[in-house]
Structures are given as structure tokens and as C-alpha cells.
Design a protein around this motif. Structure first.
Motif, PDB file in Angstrom:
ATOM      1  N   MET A  40     -22.129  -6.395 -42.902  1.00 28.45           N
ATOM      2  CA  MET A  40     -20.929  -7.192 -42.974  1.00 28.45           C
ATOM      3  C   MET A  40     -19.984  -6.713 -41.886  1.00 28.45           C
ATOM      4  SD  MET A  40     -18.418  -7.541 -46.234  1.00 28.45           S
ATOM      5  CE  MET A  40     -17.332  -8.909 -46.238  1.00 28.45           C
ATOM      6  N   GLU A  41     -19.192  -7.624 -41.365  1.00 30.36           N
ATOM      7  CA  GLU A  41     -18.183  -7.269 -40.374  1.00 30.36           C
ATOM      8  C   GLU A  41     -16.812  -7.739 -40.845  1.00 30.36           C
ATOM      9  OE1 GLU A  41     -20.741  -7.472 -36.245  1.00 30.36           O
ATOM     10  OE2 GLU A  41     -19.429  -9.135 -36.736  1.00 30.36           O
ATOM     11  N   ILE A  42     -15.806  -6.987 -40.415  1.00 27.93           N
ATOM     12  CA  ILE A  42     -14.432  -7.433 -40.611  1.00 27.93           C
ATOM     13  C   ILE A  42     -13.808  -7.573 -39.230  1.00 27.93           C
ATOM     14  CG2 ILE A  42     -14.137  -6.469 -42.923  1.00 27.93           C
ATOM     15  CD1 ILE A  42     -12.677  -4.094 -41.631  1.00 27.93           C
ATOM     16  N   LYS A  43     -13.002  -8.603 -39.074  1.00 28.21           N
ATOM     17  CA  LYS A  43     -12.335  -8.847 -37.797  1.00 28.21           C
ATOM     18  C   LYS A  43     -10.843  -8.964 -38.062  1.00 28.21           C
ATOM     19  CE  LYS A  43     -14.178 -11.876 -35.070  1.00 28.21           C
ATOM     20  NZ  LYS A  43     -14.558 -13.164 -34.443  1.00 28.21           N
ATOM     21  N   THR A  44     -10.053  -8.254 -37.258  1.00 35.10           N
ATOM     22  CA  THR A  44      -8.607  -8.342 -37.424  1.00 35.10           C
ATOM     23  C   THR A  44      -8.125  -9.696 -36.933  1.00 35.10           C
ATOM     24  OG1 THR A  44      -8.212  -7.330 -35.268  1.00 35.10           O
ATOM     25  CG2 THR A  44      -8.288  -5.853 -37.171  1.00 35.10           C
ATOM     26  N   MET A  45      -7.145 -10.238 -37.623  1.00 37.86           N
ATOM     27  CA  MET A  45      -6.634 -11.555 -37.241  1.00 37.86           C
ATOM     28  C   MET A  45      -5.650 -11.462 -36.075  1.00 37.86           C
ATOM     29  SD  MET A  45      -6.340 -13.437 -40.920  1.00 37.86           S
ATOM     30  CE  MET A  45      -6.240 -15.107 -40.312  1.00 37.86           C
ATOM     31  N   ASP A  46      -5.046 -10.277 -35.884  1.00 39.90           N
ATOM     32  CA  ASP A  46      -4.050 -10.169 -34.823  1.00 39.90           C
ATOM     33  C   ASP A  46      -4.676  -9.939 -33.449  1.00 39.90           C
ATOM     34  OD1 ASP A  46      -4.855  -7.612 -35.533  1.00 39.90           O
ATOM     35  OD2 ASP A  46      -2.842  -6.795 -35.690  1.00 39.90           O
ATOM     36  N   LYS A  60     -10.191  -7.557 -33.251  1.00 38.06           N
ATOM     37  CA  LYS A  60     -11.056  -6.382 -33.156  1.00 38.06           C
ATOM     38  C   LYS A  60     -12.037  -6.411 -34.325  1.00 38.06           C
ATOM     39  CE  LYS A  60     -10.862  -1.422 -32.502  1.00 38.06           C
ATOM     40  NZ  LYS A  60      -9.989  -0.251 -32.417  1.00 38.06           N
ATOM     41  N   THR A  61     -13.318  -6.147 -34.046  1.00 44.06           N
ATOM     42  CA  THR A  61     -14.361  -6.234 -35.061  1.00 44.06           C
ATOM     43  C   THR A  61     -14.872  -4.850 -35.439  1.00 44.06           C
ATOM     44  OG1 THR A  61     -15.044  -8.394 -34.226  1.00 44.06           O
ATOM     45  CG2 THR A  61     -16.634  -7.214 -35.572  1.00 44.06           C
ATOM     46  N   LEU A  85      -5.806  -0.563 -37.973  1.00 44.74           N
ATOM     47  CA  LEU A  85      -5.605  -1.947 -38.402  1.00 44.74           C
ATOM     48  C   LEU A  85      -4.130  -2.167 -38.724  1.00 44.74           C
ATOM     49  CD1 LEU A  85      -8.671  -2.347 -40.794  1.00 44.74           C
ATOM     50  CD2 LEU A  85      -8.557  -2.742 -38.337  1.00 44.74           C
ATOM     51  N   THR A  86      -3.654  -3.356 -38.458  1.00 42.41           N
ATOM     52  CA  THR A  86      -2.244  -3.672 -38.682  1.00 42.41           C
ATOM     53  C   THR A  86      -1.989  -3.949 -40.156  1.00 42.41           C
ATOM     54  OG1 THR A  86      -2.111  -4.626 -36.477  1.00 42.41           O
ATOM     55  CG2 THR A  86      -0.358  -5.206 -38.021  1.00 42.41           C
TER      56      THR A  86
END
Length: 85
Positions: free
Chosen positions: A1-7, A10-11, A37-38
Motif C-alpha cells: 500500500m502507498e500513501i501520498k501527501t495531498m500537499d 510525496k509518496t 508529513l504536514t
């Protein structure tokens, strides 16, 4: 699974524990800080309750991270609560 920052888009590849009984999505606040992460502070912290309804001793939820959760060909924008639990 990956998470990507919305701002900044960044993955990060992560291993996730999925819990269908959880009332939201949670991410360890130390992970959030370590990866830069923000976090957005909530106007009022949210108390964390144990399954028996008593307050959790470790933490409250005081911030949220806006992420895109990616798994295979699916992507879901999601607010994720940051907590030490």
C-alpha cells in the motif's frame, strides 16, 4: 500500500493494519513527524476512548493529515488522524 501527501504529492510505501471496526483512519504521530508529513492541528483535541468507553491514557487526537491512500488501481483521498496509539 502507498500513501501520498495531498500537499506536495510525496509518496511513501507502507505496511498497513486494516481494522474494519475502527471509527476512522489512524497513523502513528511519530511516523508523521519522521517523514515530515504536514499535520493540521484540530481546533479542539478529540479524546480517544477504549472499547469499554473509558478514556485512553496515552493520547488524544490533536491533528489530521490529508493523504491519498493507494492500493493496486484504487486511490482514495482521506483525512487520517495522527495519534500515538
Amino acid at each position: 500500500m502507498e500513501i501520498k501527501t495531498m500537499d506536495i504529492q510525496k509518496t511513501h510505501r507502507v505496511t498497513a493494519l486494516l481494522d474494519s471496526r475502527a471509527t476512522g483512519l489512524f497513523l502513528n504521530s511519530e511516523f508523521v513527524k519522521h517523514h515530515g508529513l504536514t499535520m493540521q492541528l484540530l481546533p479542539k483535541p478529540i479524546p480517544v476512548l477504549n472499547i469499554n468507553g473509558k478514556p485512553h491514557k496515552a493520547d488524544t487526537i490533536s491533528s489530521v493529515v490529508d493523504l491519498i491512500l493507494c492500493y493496486q488501481n484504487h486511490a482514495l483521498p482521506s483525512p487520517v488522524w495522527a495519534s500515538r496509539i
